[in-house]
Design a protein around this motif. Structure first.
Motif: not given
Length: 616
Positions: A59-65
């Motif tokens: 979730x974090x990686x997706x939102x950061x991307x």
């Protein structure tokens, strides 16, 4: 099925031990079996916790991307640089940036608000689905945190926020603040109904947890581990927490590659583990006299326990199966996914990526990734050097397709490290941005060109003139400005109507363009006024007069309209750099003044600024 086989084996082993060995053997056998079953639960639970940590990281990686994708749009960054250099106005920057941010929100449904700040941290554009008041913060590095949002008609709720700087090279030209809907975090943190999931920031001691289907914030001490007696279990990444009420929980910690954040998961375990051991021991003693009876009784005692534990481990095993699903999702995903080794050699590519390149996935194995990038549109060597240096990278690349044109993509590269922190792989996510680039080119065309004549508009001309002045000053070159106004245009409008006037303006624009060199620039400033910026001139007065005379001659030829044939004229004022001004304002003012002198003295003529002679 394996779990139920394990249940049968445990029951049979206990019965055989009671029948053949008596109390000593029964104690020796029953106790390790119960302990092993307990440890089996712990191991399966660990797998489930690892999966939960992985989901939160995703979730974090997706939102950061997504947040970096919003801030990495090169056209927005260029416009913000122009604003910082005072090469454009805030109003023009807002008009340019706002539709692109709206497009970003229409593509990514998880965003509910985007704020764009200029280089000084001042508000420039806000795209907000809600009526909430959103705080403005700037940071030279990407920042992630949770904040509480308060709206007039809904109670306060927690959501995630990413603050990323917008850069042109090493220079910060603005900031993007992206607010995400809390749904993804609610899903990621949701676990067994009786379990407690705590997302903790070691630095701020903040705790994010679920209350129903809502994120809440509190202090770290609110977690169960802070309210009971803690004992370390084997393996040493688990703790047994006993509350004052007698309830017990197995507590796990998982570090996540998010600055200062970690996952703490507290899962309730049956209090009856101790009772199981006692019953197994007493059952063994009783088998000395009534082995057959207590064999049956032993089964009755063990069976409820194993059934209960099997049910719990089945739930945990179901979560572990999600890891297998992830593998299928990689292969069957419509997204363009590639896994490379640390030296950027392709280790695995999914079917969608291979199909895009018109190749089979097996053919891509062990190929260098940079061989798939088109050097005509991007720099593969610079990309690989930067990625190896920083371990992460995001930007535009062009993929070579067999039998087709290269495809523009947004590439996001993320590292995959082992437990010791060594880099093993990169996960590459490619996103087709060809449609987005086409839409942005269309918007740029609308912003820079006159809607009727398709000539450059006033703002585009002013930007061109400023750049041209800088080049002229550096190279000590000269050029001319022609300020032109049509004569007898109003009678055509009054006699034949505005449609005829628009038709005439289009023919005028076409004749003017054909009268100029490709290196000259012409724009419509409004109404029947036009302006030309010539390219650099060796003999500026003579060459500017030749250009103006050619336009004058073309304007004095009859124009054939749908309703009638009409004849007009044109008044032209000429200003030369640097004789008549060393700035855009002075040059335009000088050419405009010369044009109005023509209007006053003798229409349909040409006049050079600060002279008296009319041409032709």
């Amino acid at each position: 099925m394996k779990l139920f086989n394990l249940q049968r084996r445990i029951s049979l082993a206990i019965v055989l031990a009671i029948l053949t060995s008596g109390i000593v053997v029964s104690v020796t056998v029953a106790y390790p079996l119960v302990t092993e079953l307990y440890q089996q639960t712990i191991r399966l639970t660990r797998s489930s916790v690892d999966l939960k940590a992985f989901n939160i990281q995703q979730v974090y990686d997706h939102q950061l991307a997504v947040a970096k994708q919003v801030s990495s749009r090169s056209r927005i960054a260029y416009k913000l640089k122009e604003l910082a250099d005072e090469a454009t106005t805030r109003k023009e920057a807002q008009a340019f940036i706002e539709p692109k941010l709206k497009h970003a929100m229409s593509v990514e449904n998880d965003i509910f608000a985007i704020i764009e700040l200029d280089a000084d941290g001042k508000l420039l554009v806000t795209i907000n689905e809600s009526s909430a008041s959103l705080p403005l913060v700037k940071s030279t590095d990407a920042v992630f945190n949770f904040i509480e949002i308060q709206t007039p008609d809904v109670s306060a709720y927690m959501t995630s926020r990413f603050i990323t700087p917008i850069k042109m090279g090493d220079r910060v030209v603005g900031y993007s603040i992206v607010f995400f809907k809390p749904k993804q975090w609610v899903t990621a943190l949701d676990y067994l109904p009786s379990a407690e999931t705590c997302f903790i920031n070691d630095k701020t001691k903040e705790r994010i947890a679920l209350a129903g289907q809502k994120l809440i914030a509190s202090k770290q001490e609110a977690c169960l581990r802070g309210r009971g007696k803690v004992e370390e279990l084997r393996p040493n990444d688990a703790y047994l927490v006993t509350l004052g009420s007698g309830d017990r929980f197995v507590s796990y910690d998982r570090d996540i590659t998010i600055d200062d954040w970690k996952l703490m998961l507290n899962i309730p375990v049956p209090v009856m583990f101790k009772d199981v051991i006692n019953k197994a021991v007493w059952g063994g003693l009783a088998l000395l006299g009534l082995s057959l009876f207590f064999s049956w009784l032993g089964i009755r005692i063990i069976k409820p326990l194993t059934r209960k534990l099997i049910e719990q481990t089945s739930q945990i095993a179901q979560s572990a199966n999600e890891l297998k699903v992830s593998n299928l999702a990689f292969e069957q995903s419509e997204g363009l996914l590639v896994i490379t080794t640390a030296d950027l050699t392709i280790y695995r590519a999914n079917r969608s990526f291979a199909a895009l390149l018109n190749r089979r996935p097996q053919k891509l194995y062990k190929q260098p990734l940079i061989h798939l990038l088109d050097p005509e549109f991007c720099n593969p060597k610079a990309f690989s050097e930067q990625l190896i240096k920083d371990s992460v990278w995001q930007g535009e690349v062009w993929l070579k397709q067999d039998g087709a044109d290269s495809l523009p993509c947004l590439l996001t590269a993320s590292p995959v490290r082992d437990e010791d922190g060594h880099l093993n792989y990169y996960v590459m996510t490619f996103t087709d941005i060809s449609e987005r680039l086409a839409e942005e080119d269309a918007l740029t065309e609308q912003v820079n060109h006159d809607e009727l004549t398709h000539l450059f508009n006033r703002s585009a001309f002013d930007r061109h003139l400023e750049k041209y002045l800088q080049q002229a000053k550096v190279g000590n070159r000269r050029f001319a400005i022609l300020f032109m106004d049509l004569d007898k245009f109003k009678p055509v409008n009054d006699t034949y109507g505005h449609d005829a006037g628009d038709e005439l303006l289009c023919q005028v624009a076409n004749r003017m363009e054909n009268s100029l060199r490709k290196s000259d620039m012409i724009a419509r400033r409004g109404g029947d006024e036009f302006v030309v910026c010539t390219s650099f001139l060796d003999e500026p007065q003579d060459e500017a007069l030749r250009i103006a005379s050619k336009i004058h001659s073309e304007m004095n030829r009859p124009f054939v309209l749908k309703q009638a044939q009409v004849t007009i004229g044109i008044s032209i004022g000429i200003a030369i750099y640097p004789e008549h001004g060393n700035s855009a304002e002075l040059l335009l003012k000088a050419a405009d003044k010369a044009m109005y002198q023509v209007k006053e003295r003798q229409r349909n003529s040409i006049l050079i600024a600060e002279s008296d002679k009319l041409y032709p």
